[in-house]
Design an enzyme around this catalytic site. Structure first.
Site, short mmCIF file in Angstrom:
data_model
loop_
_atom_site.label_atom_id
_atom_site.label_comp_id
_atom_site.label_asym_id
_atom_site.label_seq_id
_atom_site.Cartn_x
_atom_site.Cartn_y
_atom_site.Cartn_z
N PHE A 233 0.90 -1.18 0.00
CA PHE A 233 0.00 0.00 0.00
C PHE A 233 0.93 1.21 0.00
CE2 PHE A 233 -2.15 -3.50 2.04
CZ PHE A 233 -3.48 -3.42 1.63
N ALA A 282 -4.47 -4.80 -3.47
CA ALA A 282 -3.55 -5.66 -2.71
C ALA A 282 -4.17 -7.01 -2.37
CB ALA A 282 -3.11 -4.95 -1.44
N CYS A 342 -3.71 1.58 11.09
CA CYS A 342 -3.91 2.96 11.57
C CYS A 342 -5.34 3.15 12.05
CB CYS A 342 -3.53 3.98 10.50
SG CYS A 342 -4.41 3.76 8.95
N1 SAH Z 1 2.56 3.51 3.05
C1 SAH Z 1 2.24 4.86 2.67
C2 SAH Z 1 0.85 5.26 3.08
C3 SAH Z 1 -0.22 4.30 2.63
S1 SAH Z 1 -1.82 4.93 2.79
C4 SAH Z 1 3.28 5.80 3.26
O1 SAH Z 1 4.01 5.41 4.16
O2 SAH Z 1 3.35 6.95 2.82
C5 SAH Z 1 -2.78 3.64 2.14
C6 SAH Z 1 -2.70 3.51 0.64
O3 SAH Z 1 -3.37 2.31 0.30
C7 SAH Z 1 -3.38 4.62 -0.13
O4 SAH Z 1 -2.46 5.19 -1.04
C8 SAH Z 1 -4.52 3.91 -0.90
O5 SAH Z 1 -4.67 4.42 -2.22
C9 SAH Z 1 -4.03 2.51 -0.93
N2 SAH Z 1 -5.06 1.47 -1.01
C10 SAH Z 1 -6.29 1.45 -0.46
N3 SAH Z 1 -6.90 0.27 -0.68
C11 SAH Z 1 -6.02 -0.48 -1.38
C12 SAH Z 1 -6.06 -1.81 -1.89
N4 SAH Z 1 -7.13 -2.59 -1.71
N5 SAH Z 1 -4.97 -2.27 -2.55
C13 SAH Z 1 -3.87 -1.48 -2.72
N6 SAH Z 1 -3.80 -0.21 -2.25
C14 SAH Z 1 -4.85 0.27 -1.59
#
Ligand code: SAH
Length: 399
Positions: A233, A282, A342
């Protein structure tokens, strides 16, 4: 008379007073006995016996009717400005003493700086720096101009932006908007986090532009990472960019096309060529990787909050379990999984339990190497569990 009108009183129940004594600054509607306050007023908090307890901010809409500010008697515009200035200055001084190795940091973190409803993040350096603020309660929102002035006075930014496009504002009866409060705010701001440089879109980016609360976990990832990496993610590459220099390659995944584009742009910006940024869900991709018998040495899971409220907790737990189970399956023995939640509602004990079940179902023998939390500029208020939302376990798969 006029002074009394502008400084109304709110009487709270004995139970509410007891809560304050235990250090929790929120008084719920059911503990309000009497109130003459208007939305967002600064009020004098009284016990049922008529004893003054201190000052607080009133909300006419939220279930949290009152946010206690302390025993001091704050009154009038000058008193409010002095209180806000002192508290914001204290908050900034604390961050400056932390020795944060980044030019993007949180200056004010709401309750944990005794500034309920106020978030202020600093992006950039010197004359080019910008403050991105959020006013999440009626009281802070009513004082948005004053807070903007104080932040400008203390941080001398080029501009102050209010990122008030937050759903939580609805609980306060506030609308969602993004506005420049003062000065000028460019669309893209250059910042550095450790060795990584980012271009941040403070208007459209998630949160206020970056996940500042993960800064220290990004640093930790650089210490644990090796071999083939997966950041499932990734947003704009937060973990992947720190892992890339110590990994042979990193797959960076996000379901948002904009996030994937940002990750690619940030990789290029930093001269990183071993990140493969892909758009995908994911849940699906982890399953596909498992079926394809792919293996990774380092995996990071940092999903969005699956449990936004208590009612959603069971479903959320199933989601956390699923991604962790798949990740543990595709993790090579000796490999490391950094896994985060979170969701405030997913507390450390519950998250521990979810991970335990995921490991059992994955037939993996796993040790906990470290339990981490949100970065130090997002401190947790000891008596307010609601301020501890980010948990990050570093796990090692033995077999
Ligand atoms: N790890 C990042 C923050 C992640 S925030 C950092 O440290 O800066 C969570 C992210 O997950 C977001 O960008 C969102 O677009 C993504 N997301 C949400 N649902 C998802 C899914 N099912 N599969 C992949 N990404 C996803």
């Amino acid at each position: 008379m006029l002074d009394l009108m502008s400084h109304p009183a709110v009487t709270i129940s004995a139970r509410g007073a007891e809560r304050l004594r235990h250090g929790h600054p929120w008084i719920y509607r059911s503990d309000i006995r009497e109130s003459s306050a208007e939305p967002g007023d600064l009020v004098r908090v009284m016990s049922e016996r008529g004893r003054p307890l201190g000052s607080g901010f009133w909300s006419s809409e939220s279930q949290i009717s009152l946010r206690f500010l302390g025993q001091e008697d704050v009154a009038g515009e000058r008193g409010e400005r002095a209180m806000l200035t002192a508290r914001i200055q204290t908050a900034i001084n604390f961050r400056q003493a932390l020795g944060i190795d980044a030019t993007a940091w949180r200056a004010v973190n709401g309750e944990s700086d005794r500034l309920p409803g106020l978030i202020a993040d600093v992006y950039g350096e010197g004359a080019g720096r910008v403050v991105v603020m959020q006013t999440l309660t009626q009281a802070m929102d009513r004082r948005i101009e004053m807070v903007g002035e104080v932040l400008t006075q203390l941080l001398a930014p080029a501009g102050v932006l209010a990122r008030n496009d937050q759903k939580v504002r609805r609980l306060e009866g506030l609308d969602e908007s993004v506005q420049v409060v003062s000065g000028e705010v460019p669309d893209a701001i250059d910042v550095r986090e450790g060795p990584v440089s980012y271009s941040v879109d403070v208007r459209l980016g998630q949160k206020t532009g970056l996940f500042l609360d993960q800064r220290e976990n990004h640093e930790a990832a650089a210490r644990y990472a090796r071999g083939r990496g997966l950041d499932a993610f990734t947003y704009n590459g937060g973990f992947a960019l720190r892992m890339a220099p110590v990994c042979s390659s990193v797959v960076a995944l996000d379901s948002s096309a904009a996030a994937v584009a940002a990750t690619r742009a940030n990789a290029e910006r930093n001269g990183v060529t071993n990140i493969d940024a892909q758009e995908g869900n994911a849940f699906d991709v982890l399953r596909e990787l498992e079926i394809a018998r792919e293996r990774f040495d380092t995996i990071v899971l940092d999903p969005p909050a699956f449990a936004k409220n208590k009612a959603a907790l069971e479903r959320a737990a199933a989601g956390y379990k699923e991604i962790n189970l798949r990740a543990l399956k595709i993790l090579a023995p000796g490999g490391c999984l950094m896994t985060c939640t979170c969701s405030y509602h997913m507390d450390e004990a519950l998250f521990h339990q979810v991970l335990e079940e995921a490991a059992a179902d994955a037939h993996a023998t796993v040790t906990i190497v470290e339990k981490r939390s949100q970065a130090r500029d997002h401190p947790i208020l000891l008596n307010v569990p609601e301020t501890h939302y980010l948990k990050c376990f570093v796990l090692r798969k033995l077999a």
